[in-house]
Design a protein around this motif. Structure first.
Motif, PDB file in Angstrom:
ATOM      1  N   GLU A   1       0.846  -1.194   0.000  1.00 42.90           N
ATOM      2  CA  GLU A   1       0.000   0.000   0.000  1.00 42.90           C
ATOM      3  C   GLU A   1       0.884   1.248   0.000  1.00 42.90           C
ATOM      4  OE1 GLU A   1      -3.509   0.665   2.907  1.00 42.90           O
ATOM      5  OE2 GLU A   1      -1.705   1.412   3.885  1.00 42.90           O
TER       6      GLU A   1
ATOM      7  N   CYS B   1      -9.615 -15.788  -1.595  1.00 43.02           N
ATOM      8  CA  CYS B   1      -8.776 -14.854  -2.342  1.00 43.02           C
ATOM      9  C   CYS B   1      -9.563 -13.571  -2.598  1.00 43.02           C
ATOM     10  CB  CYS B   1      -8.363 -15.492  -3.668  1.00 43.02           C
ATOM     11  SG  CYS B   1      -7.297 -14.446  -4.633  1.00 43.02           S
ATOM     12  N   PRO B   2      -9.006 -12.404  -2.252  1.00 38.28           N
ATOM     13  CA  PRO B   2      -9.701 -11.154  -2.585  1.00 38.28           C
ATOM     14  C   PRO B   2      -9.904 -11.045  -4.095  1.00 38.28           C
ATOM     15  CG  PRO B   2      -7.843 -10.751  -1.113  1.00 38.28           C
ATOM     16  CD  PRO B   2      -7.754 -12.176  -1.556  1.00 38.28           C
ATOM     17  N   LEU B   3     -11.038 -10.517  -4.500  1.00 40.73           N
ATOM     18  CA  LEU B   3     -11.359 -10.445  -5.929  1.00 40.73           C
ATOM     19  C   LEU B   3     -10.361  -9.610  -6.715  1.00 40.73           C
ATOM     20  CD1 LEU B   3     -15.234 -10.070  -5.777  1.00 40.73           C
ATOM     21  CD2 LEU B   3     -13.898 -12.122  -6.300  1.00 40.73           C
ATOM     22  N   ASP B   4      -9.759  -8.602  -6.057  1.00 47.87           N
ATOM     23  CA  ASP B   4      -8.830  -7.729  -6.788  1.00 47.87           C
ATOM     24  C   ASP B   4      -7.373  -8.178  -6.668  1.00 47.87           C
ATOM     25  OD1 ASP B   4      -8.885  -7.120  -4.102  1.00 47.87           O
ATOM     26  OD2 ASP B   4      -8.910  -4.951  -4.381  1.00 47.87           O
ATOM     27  N   ALA B   5      -7.122  -9.353  -6.107  1.00 48.94           N
ATOM     28  CA  ALA B   5      -5.744  -9.836  -5.981  1.00 48.94           C
ATOM     29  C   ALA B   5      -5.292 -10.512  -7.278  1.00 48.94           C
ATOM     30  CB  ALA B   5      -5.629 -10.824  -4.819  1.00 48.94           C
ATOM     31  N   TRP B   6      -4.027 -10.307  -7.609  1.00 49.98           N
ATOM     32  CA  TRP B   6      -3.417 -10.994  -8.754  1.00 49.98           C
ATOM     33  C   TRP B   6      -3.007 -12.387  -8.289  1.00 49.98           C
ATOM     34  CZ3 TRP B   6       1.376 -13.198  -9.725  1.00 49.98           C
ATOM     35  CH2 TRP B   6       1.662 -13.468 -11.066  1.00 49.98           C
TER      36      TRP B   6
ATOM     37  N   ALA C   1      -1.704   3.106  -6.434  1.00 48.92           N
ATOM     38  CA  ALA C   1      -2.716   2.094  -6.107  1.00 48.92           C
ATOM     39  C   ALA C   1      -2.121   1.004  -5.236  1.00 48.92           C
ATOM     40  CB  ALA C   1      -3.274   1.479  -7.384  1.00 48.92           C
ATOM     41  N   THR C   2      -2.962   0.411  -4.411  1.00 51.78           N
ATOM     42  CA  THR C   2      -2.563  -0.743  -3.613  1.00 51.78           C
ATOM     43  C   THR C   2      -2.514  -1.973  -4.520  1.00 51.78           C
ATOM     44  OG1 THR C   2      -3.518   0.194  -1.620  1.00 51.78           O
ATOM     45  CG2 THR C   2      -3.263  -2.188  -1.665  1.00 51.78           C
ATOM     46  N   VAL C   3      -1.491  -2.802  -4.334  1.00 57.00           N
ATOM     47  CA  VAL C   3      -1.344  -4.019  -5.120  1.00 57.00           C
ATOM     48  C   VAL C   3      -1.436  -5.211  -4.173  1.00 57.00           C
ATOM     49  CG1 VAL C   3       0.222  -5.354  -6.586  1.00 57.00           C
ATOM     50  CG2 VAL C   3       0.089  -2.886  -6.850  1.00 57.00           C
ATOM     51  N   GLN C   4      -2.198  -6.231  -4.573  1.00 58.45           N
ATOM     52  CA  GLN C   4      -2.310  -7.462  -3.797  1.00 58.45           C
ATOM     53  C   GLN C   4      -1.918  -8.641  -4.686  1.00 58.45           C
ATOM     54  OE1 GLN C   4      -5.869  -7.692  -1.056  1.00 58.45           O
ATOM     55  NE2 GLN C   4      -6.641  -6.312  -2.606  1.00 58.45           N
TER      56      GLN C   4
END
Length: 89
Positions: A8, A42-47, A64-67
């Protein structure tokens, strides 16, 4: 359970608290709070890594935050182009 690692940017409103999220930096010196932990889903926005290994992970971005999910935490941070802050001596 799936491991998720989060980077973040410090310029964004705080989601990760500074007390439990150490600072790392990218090659341009941008600072990020980071955390890695186990989640039920798994979070929907995680790669998520592609099984063939063809898709490169996202790079950390100051905007942007990256997951990243399903990777070892240190490997995920390295894949995002992050490194620990050097010790201040």
């Amino acid at each position: 359970m799936i491991r998720v690692t989060i980077a973040e940017p410090v310029a964004l409103p705080v989601v990760l608290t500074p007390e439990n999220a150490p600072l790392w930096q990218d090659g341009q010196g941008n600072l990020y709070r980071v955390a890695s932990g186990m989640y039920e889903d798994c979070p929907l926005d995680a790669w998520v890594p592609d099984p063939d290994g063809l898709a490169a992970p996202p790079q950390a971005s100051p905007d942007a935050t990256v997951q990243i999910a399903a990777m070892d935490g240190l490997a995920a941070l390295a894949a995002m182009g992050l490194q620990p802050l050097p010790d201040a001596d």
